[in-house]
Design a protein around this motif. Structure first.
Motif, PDB file in Angstrom:
ATOM      1  N   ILE A 227       0.975  -1.347   0.116  1.00 57.22           N
ATOM      2  CA  ILE A 227       0.045   0.151   0.118  1.00 57.22           C
ATOM      3  C   ILE A 227       0.948   1.284  -0.070  1.00 57.22           C
ATOM      4  N   ASP A 228       0.444   2.183  -0.954  1.00 57.44           N
ATOM      5  CA  ASP A 228       1.198   3.237  -0.908  1.00 57.44           C
ATOM      6  C   ASP A 228       0.334   4.620  -0.992  1.00 57.44           C
ATOM      7  N   VAL A 229       0.236   5.136   0.173  1.00 64.83           N
ATOM      8  CA  VAL A 229      -0.959   6.264   0.344  1.00 64.83           C
ATOM      9  C   VAL A 229      -0.864   7.277  -0.769  1.00 64.83           C
ATOM     10  N   GLU A 230       0.497   7.621  -1.236  1.00 65.16           N
ATOM     11  CA  GLU A 230       0.599   8.566  -2.416  1.00 65.16           C
ATOM     12  C   GLU A 230       0.458   8.188  -3.707  1.00 65.16           C
ATOM     13  N   LYS A 231       0.933   6.850  -3.936  1.00 62.39           N
ATOM     14  CA  LYS A 231       0.605   6.433  -5.336  1.00 62.39           C
ATOM     15  C   LYS A 231      -0.776   6.155  -5.472  1.00 62.39           C
ATOM     16  N   ASP A 232      -1.329   5.582  -4.435  1.00 62.25           N
ATOM     17  CA  ASP A 232      -2.786   5.122  -4.291  1.00 62.25           C
ATOM     18  C   ASP A 232      -3.761   6.451  -4.220  1.00 62.25           C
ATOM     19  N   GLN A 233      -3.243   7.671  -4.072  1.00 65.50           N
ATOM     20  CA  GLN A 233      -4.036   8.682  -3.715  1.00 65.50           C
ATOM     21  C   GLN A 233      -5.053   8.496  -2.417  1.00 65.50           C
ATOM     22  N   ILE A 234      -4.695   8.158  -1.703  1.00 62.09           N
ATOM     23  CA  ILE A 234      -5.563   7.830  -0.253  1.00 62.09           C
ATOM     24  C   ILE A 234      -5.444   8.966   0.517  1.00 62.09           C
ATOM     25  N   ASP A 235      -6.730   9.462   0.818  1.00 62.29           N
ATOM     26  CA  ASP A 235      -6.961  10.889   1.592  1.00 62.29           C
ATOM     27  C   ASP A 235      -6.807  10.442   3.200  1.00 62.29           C
ATOM     28  N   VAL A 236      -7.617   9.457   3.574  1.00 60.89           N
ATOM     29  CA  VAL A 236      -7.706   9.106   5.290  1.00 60.89           C
ATOM     30  C   VAL A 236      -7.578   7.312   5.050  1.00 60.89           C
TER      31      VAL A 236
END
Length: 367
Positions: free
Chosen positions: A189-198
Motif C-alpha cells: 500500500i502506498d498512500v501517495e501512489k494510491d492517492q488515499i486521503d484517509v
C-alpha cells in the motif's frame, strides 16, 4: 534473515501451525522482549518514561507511504474511522458510498451519520464476492462526500484496486477513505501512489503489534477539511487557555495512550521493514497458490475471488456443502493444533511469511 531465523521469532510455531494472522498476529519475541523491558522499568520508577511517537510514525510512513506527520496514533481502526466520520462537516442530503458487507468498523461510523440526514449507499459485490469499481462509480453523485473501502476484505480476502477507486472518488470531489486493518503489512500500500486521503488501521494483525495499537493517516491535502472531535493534550501546542491545533495529523491525537504497547510495536514494524512488504506479499501468494489448488482438487467451495491474481491476498475462505460439516472440519483442525478462524459460515485461512510449505501440506492433508 532465513526461514529458521524468522520462525525462531514466533514461539507459537513450535507447537502449532498458525494460519490465523487475519485474526491477530502471534506475539513475536522482538515485541515481547521490548515490552517486558519496559514493564520491568516500571518496577523501579525514578522518573517519567519518555516515548517518542515518531518511533512508530516513522516506520509506518516507510511501510505505507506519506510522511510521519501525516500519521496520528490511535487505539484501533474503528476509533480512527469514527473520528473522521464525525469530523467531516456533513450536510443533510450528503451521501457516503461503501461496498456492501464491509467490516463493521467501516460501516457503523457511516451508518451513525444517518441521524444527521446523511445517506449511506452500498455498492453491490459481484457473484464471486469481488468488487468492481464500476459498482461504486454508478452510486456517486454531486452529494457524495466520502467513498470508503477496505484495502482487503475480511470476509473474502479480496483486494480491491485502490488506485482505480481513488480516481473515481476524486473525479467527483469525494474523500477516499481506506480501512487498512486487513491490508497494512501484508499487501503493498502506498498512500501517495494510491492517492488515499484517509486511512485507518490497527497494529495487532499484519503489522505485528498488539491489541490497543493503531494509526490514522490523513493526507496533507485534506487535513484542513476534517476537524478533531476528541482533542487531548497532544493535539496542539501546550499553551494554557488557548487551543491552536497542529496543522498536520497530530491534531487528531488525544491524550495518553498505552506507551509500552506502542513502543514495543515499533520492533514489529521494524521486522516488517527488514523483510519487506513486497516479499511478504509474494510469500502470501505462494502460500495461497498451494491452498487454492488443493481446495479445488478436493471439491471444496472457495468463497474468495481467485480469478484475478492481483485481487488475491494471504486470506482464503472456503466451506463444505453444509455449515455443520464445516464446523466439524474446523474443530478437527483445531484438535490437530492447526489454528485458523470459523468466520461466518466459512473457514478462513491466513498464513503469514513465517508459514512453511510443510505446514501447509500438513493442513491440506487433514482436509
Amino acid at each position: 534473515m532465513n526461514t529458521k531465523e524468522i520462525r525462531s521469532l514466533f514461539p507459537i510455531t513450535e507447537a502449532f501451525i498458525y494460519l490465523n494472522s487475519a485474526s491477530q498476529a502471534p506475539l513475536n519475541t522482538l515485541v515481547n522482549d521490548k515490552l517486558q523491558t519496559l514493564i520491568k522499568s516500571e518496577l523501579n520508577f525514578i522518573d517519567k518514561k519518555g516515548f517518542n511517537r515518531d518511533d512508530v510514525r516513522l516506520p509506518l510512513s516507510k511501510i505505507l507511504g506519506g510522511s510521519p506527520d501525516e500519521y496520528a496514533l490511535t487505539t484501533s481502526t474503528g476509533v480512527g474511522l469514527g473520528m473522521v466520520a464525525q469530523g467531516i462537516d456533513f450536510k443533510k442530503g450528503d451521501n457516503v458510498v461503501i461496498p456492501e458487507k464491509e467490516h463493521w468498523n467501516n460501516t457503523f461510523p457511516w451508518l451513525n451519520l444517518e441521524s444527521k440526514g446523511v445517506e449511506v449507499r452500498f455498492a453491490k459485490l459481484n457473484k464471486d464476492n469481488s468488487l468492481d469499481s464500476k459498482a461504486i462509480e454508478k452510486l456517486i453523485d454531486n452529494k457524495t462526500r466520502v467513498v470508503a473501502v477496505a484495502a482487503v476484505r475480511f470476509n473474502s480476502g479480496f483486494r480491491p484496486n485502490l488506485s482505480k477507486i481513488s480516481k473515481i472518488a476524486h473525479a467527483n470531489n469525494a474523500l477516499f477513505v481506506v480501512d487498512a486493518a486487513q491490508g497494512a503489512g501484508m499487501v503493498p500500500i502506498d498512500v501517495e501512489k494510491d492517492q488515499i486521503d484517509v486511512m485507518s488501521g490497527c497494529g495487532f494483525k499484519w503489522l505485528l503489534g498488539m491489541h490497543g495499537t493503531g494509526f490514522l493517516y490523513v493526507s496533507k491535502r485534506v487535513v484542513k477539511t476534517i476537524s478533531p472531535i476528541l482533542p487531548g493534550m497532544f493535539a496542539a501546542p501546550a499553551i494554557h487557555d488557548q487551543l491552536s491545533y497542529h496543522t498536520d495529523s497530530r491534531k487528531f491525537e488525544t491524550g495518553t495512550i498505552a506507551y509500552s504497547l506502542f513502543s514495543a510495536w515499533s520492533a514489529g514494524l521494524q521486522l516488517i521493514l527488514n523483510i519487506g512488504v513486497e516479499n511478504i506479499y509474494e510469500k502470501a501468494l505462494q502460500n495461497t497458490d498451494l491452498i487454492i489448488a488443493d481446495l479445488q482438487a478436493k471439491g471444496y467451495e472457495i468463497v474468495t475471488p481467485i480469478e484475478e491474481r492481483e485481487g488475491r491476498t494471504a486470506i482464503v475462505h472456503f466451506k463444505t456443502s453444509a455449515f455443520e460439516t464445516t464446523k466439524v472440519l474446523f474443530e478437527k483442525l483445531k484438535e490437530n493444533k492447526i489454528l485458523l478462524t470459523l468466520q461466518g459460515e466459512n473457514i478462513r485461512i491466513s498464513p503469514n511469511f513465517f508459514t512453511t510449505e510443510e505446514e501447509i501440506s500438513s493442513f491440506l492433508a487433514l482436509i
